[in-house]
Scaffold this motif. Structure first.
Motif, PDB file in Angstrom:
ATOM      1  N   LYS A 130      -9.320  -4.587  -0.935  1.00  0.00           N
ATOM      2  CA  LYS A 130      -9.515  -3.651  -1.842  1.00  0.00           C
ATOM      3  C   LYS A 130      -9.070  -3.980  -3.432  1.00  0.00           C
ATOM      4  O   LYS A 130      -9.815  -3.915  -4.318  1.00  0.00           O
ATOM      5  CB  LYS A 130      -9.290  -2.232  -1.609  1.00  0.00           C
ATOM      6  N   LEU A 183      -8.094   4.354   3.052  1.00  0.00           N
ATOM      7  CA  LEU A 183      -9.245   3.224   2.517  1.00  0.00           C
ATOM      8  C   LEU A 183     -10.496   3.819   2.311  1.00  0.00           C
ATOM      9  O   LEU A 183     -11.286   3.586   1.270  1.00  0.00           O
ATOM     10  CB  LEU A 183      -9.297   2.022   3.057  1.00  0.00           C
ATOM     11  N   CYS A 200      -1.653   3.004  11.129  1.00  0.00           N
ATOM     12  CA  CYS A 200      -2.113   1.866  12.105  1.00  0.00           C
ATOM     13  C   CYS A 200      -0.858   1.496  13.190  1.00  0.00           C
ATOM     14  O   CYS A 200      -1.059   1.432  14.199  1.00  0.00           O
ATOM     15  CB  CYS A 200      -2.671   0.613  11.352  1.00  0.00           C
ATOM     16  N   VAL A 205      -4.864  -5.043   9.448  1.00  0.00           N
ATOM     17  CA  VAL A 205      -5.095  -3.902   8.753  1.00  0.00           C
ATOM     18  C   VAL A 205      -4.271  -4.070   7.138  1.00  0.00           C
ATOM     19  O   VAL A 205      -4.970  -3.644   6.265  1.00  0.00           O
ATOM     20  CB  VAL A 205      -4.310  -2.443   9.178  1.00  0.00           C
ATOM     21  N   THR A 244       0.823  -1.144   0.014  1.00  0.00           N
ATOM     22  CA  THR A 244       0.102  -0.126   0.134  1.00  0.00           C
ATOM     23  C   THR A 244       0.865   1.117  -0.132  1.00  0.00           C
ATOM     24  O   THR A 244       0.811   2.059  -0.758  1.00  0.00           O
ATOM     25  CB  THR A 244      -1.207  -0.069   1.007  1.00  0.00           C
ATOM     26  N   GLY A 285      -5.985   3.075  10.578  1.00  0.00           N
ATOM     27  CA  GLY A 285      -5.581   2.242   9.394  1.00  0.00           C
ATOM     28  C   GLY A 285      -6.554   2.235   8.165  1.00  0.00           C
ATOM     29  O   GLY A 285      -6.377   2.149   6.972  1.00  0.00           O
ATOM     30  N   MET A 286      -8.116   2.456   8.389  1.00  0.00           N
ATOM     31  CA  MET A 286      -8.781   2.605   7.484  1.00  0.00           C
ATOM     32  C   MET A 286      -9.138   3.877   6.913  1.00  0.00           C
ATOM     33  O   MET A 286      -9.898   3.830   5.837  1.00  0.00           O
ATOM     34  CB  MET A 286     -10.098   1.893   8.135  1.00  0.00           C
ATOM     35  N   SER A 326      -6.832  -3.821   3.903  1.00  0.00           N
ATOM     36  CA  SER A 326      -6.054  -2.836   3.048  1.00  0.00           C
ATOM     37  C   SER A 326      -6.190  -3.546   1.504  1.00  0.00           C
ATOM     38  O   SER A 326      -6.445  -2.884   0.537  1.00  0.00           O
ATOM     39  CB  SER A 326      -4.916  -2.103   3.318  1.00  0.00           C
ATOM     40  N   GLU A 346      -0.930   8.676   3.369  1.00  0.00           N
ATOM     41  CA  GLU A 346      -1.978   7.844   2.428  1.00  0.00           C
ATOM     42  C   GLU A 346      -1.788   6.315   2.696  1.00  0.00           C
ATOM     43  O   GLU A 346      -2.241   5.627   1.931  1.00  0.00           O
ATOM     44  CB  GLU A 346      -1.587   8.435   1.387  1.00  0.00           C
ATOM     45  N   SER A 347      -0.753   6.071   3.782  1.00  0.00           N
ATOM     46  CA  SER A 347      -0.450   4.589   4.150  1.00  0.00           C
ATOM     47  C   SER A 347      -1.261   4.301   5.266  1.00  0.00           C
ATOM     48  O   SER A 347      -0.879   4.687   6.568  1.00  0.00           O
ATOM     49  CB  SER A 347       0.849   4.333   4.339  1.00  0.00           C
ATOM     50  N   GLY A 348      -2.300   3.522   5.068  1.00  0.00           N
ATOM     51  CA  GLY A 348      -3.099   3.039   6.355  1.00  0.00           C
ATOM     52  C   GLY A 348      -2.248   2.166   7.222  1.00  0.00           C
ATOM     53  O   GLY A 348      -2.375   2.038   8.602  1.00  0.00           O
ATOM     54  N   ILE A 349      -1.629   1.486   6.697  1.00  0.00           N
ATOM     55  CA  ILE A 349      -0.803   0.465   7.630  1.00  0.00           C
ATOM     56  C   ILE A 349       0.361   1.381   8.410  1.00  0.00           C
ATOM     57  O   ILE A 349       0.404   0.790   9.485  1.00  0.00           O
ATOM     58  CB  ILE A 349       0.314  -0.387   6.547  1.00  0.00           C
TER      59      ILE A 349
END
Length: 471
Positions: free
Chosen positions: A171, A414, A438, A164, A112, A410-411, A168, A432-435
């Protein structure tokens, strides 16, 4: 299990031993493997990891809208660099490599953030490779210190992060199942039907298959799904026909790497998570192989992750880590010699030099990959959920808040891609990195609610986490 041991029990395998081995390991009868069987077992290790190994270049290449020839190049580079990284870990170099049966593949944890980087015109592919090389160098240098970072990553943190990651990636799998983003026939019944067929086939093989067939269910599902898609005219082999049978993988094929500070920091944090995972994997594998891993050997293994990642950046691919399904396969087969991974590494090297094979992989329709992706990416999330089973929620409700808030952070990218639109542009790859969001949230909230574990507790938790991660 070290290489000297295997020289004693493999009289037909003529490979110089890199270092001495424990006496008790030399007596292990499971290491007496004939060369022919060793070759077949090495091939089995490659086949078990193959679908997961080629998934990342396909995900990144298609997300960045690269040409089919470029995606095929990414697949070849991934296999080639993965073979080199596997040899570094299993065979070893002076001061580098855990020298156990470890197969190396690209980690899903970086997917991601790398897509976010590559989608930025200012960063692009060269910026991804610069960040990969820098993160690999970082991992190589901080390897001796990772043991001290273990208390920051108890199961409540790592389980949440991996959960997460899986969510992610779903999607990507869902869009593949519908035919791929940008497809004018997106969501057509034929795409959904083929994806559902592949998914059901994988489930059936998993339920009723045994041994290797069960372990290779995803790969078999993709192959059969591709045949079915061919009957509907969805498979284009034109690029396969023009691809050469043999070609070398060239360093910096997309240009000399560039270095963006935020991107580098992002992948360095991802590498910390990867190394924490690897620590647990090495400890779990040591139990399976009856071959203890001390701090010095653990450091060598983590340096192997770092050097493998540097190799990945140089040869146009991504960060590497040990594949958990292969560690599970070691326990299933009972073959604990590192030479089984050495053979697998050489097979991967060979596959990486066959562009026609990479073109076949690139030709797999997205709807076929969608059915398999729902399984692969879902299993990543399920692994995170299994790790969270080791967390005490009943007597420590604070852990619920760590997981709940961290999953929420983390969401954000997304479910609301424009959430951070007004923030400074330089921070976008990070935000922009949910990981990454999180990971930062989980670490800080765990420190706030639970404080730090002891080093001994952290090692025990890492070992238990790795045991839950094996497929």
């Amino acid at each position: 299990m070290t290489s000297a041991t295997n020289t004693a029990v493999h009289p037909d395998v003529v490979i110089d031993p890199p270092d001495p081995a424990p006496v008790e390991a030399a007596a292990a009868p499971v290491n007496k493997v004939p060369p022919v069987a060793l070759g077949l077992l090495g091939l089995q290790h490659v086949l078990v990891m193959y679908a997961g190994a080629v998934a990342v270049p396909l995900i990144v290449g298609r997300a960045l809208k690269l040409a089919p020839e470029q995606i095929a190049m990414l697949v070849s580079a991934d296999l080639f660099a993965g073979g080199l990284a596997t040899l570094v870990q299993s065979w070893g170099l002076p001061g580098v490599g855990v020298r156990m049966p470890v197969m190396m593949g690209v980690t899903f944890a970086a997917v991601t953030p790398m897509i976010a980087m590559g989608s930025s015109p200012e960063i692009g592919l060269t910026g991804i490779y610069g960040a990969v090389i820098a993160a690999g160098l970082f991992a190589f240098l901080v390897a001796p210190l990772v043991g001290r970072l273990l208390p920051l990553f108890p199961p409540v943190v790592t389980g949440t992060i991996i959960l997460v990651i899986g969510i992610s990636l779903m999607k990507v799998g869902v869009n593949w199942a519908a035919g791929g983003v940008g497809n004018p026939n997106y969501g057509a019944p034929v795409f959904l039907g083929i994806a559902a067929f592949v998914l059901c086939l994988i489930m059936a093989i998993t339920r009723y298959g045994a041994g290797f067939v069960n372990s290779a269910s995803v790969l078999i599902g993709i192959i059969v799904g591709m045949v079915v898609a061919g009957f509907f005219g969805l498979v284009d082999f034109s690029h396969v026909a023009t691809a050469p049978w043999f070609d070398v993988v060239r360093p910096f094929a997309f240009g000399f790497p560039t270095f963006d500070l935020v991107s580098v920091i992002t992948l360095c944090i991802v590498m910390v998570v990867v190394m924490i995972e690897s620590t647990g994997m090495f400890l779990a594998l040591a139990e399976i192989c009856a071959d203890p891993v001390d701090e010095k050997r653990l450091t060598k293994g983590l340096r192997g992750d770092g050097l493998g990642t540097i190799i990945g950046g140089v040869f146009n691919t991504f960060p590497y880590t040990s594949f958990s399904q292969n560690i599970g396969l070691v326990g299933v087969t009972g073959v604990r010699t590192p030479y089984v991974a050495v053979v697998g590494g050489f097979i991967m090297l060979g596959l990486g030099l066959i562009p026609k094979l990479a073109a076949v992989v690139e030709a797999v329709p997205q709807c076929v990959l969608g059915g398999a992706g729902l399984v692969m990416f879902g299993m990543v999330g399920a692994t995170g959920a299994r790790i969270l089973q080791a967390v005490d929620f009943a007597h420590n409700r604070n852990n619920l808040f760590v997981v709940a808030v961290s999953v929420g952070f983390g969401m954000i990218p997304l479910v609301a891609p424009n959430f951070f639109k007004q923030m400074p542009h330089a921070l976008h790859p990070l935000l922009e990195s949910g990981i990454l969001l999180c990971a930062i949230s989980a670490v800080l909230l765990n420190l706030f609610f639970n404080g730090l574990q002891s080093a001994e507790e952290a090692r025990a938790a890492a070992k238990a986490q790795a045991a839950k991660s094996e497929h």
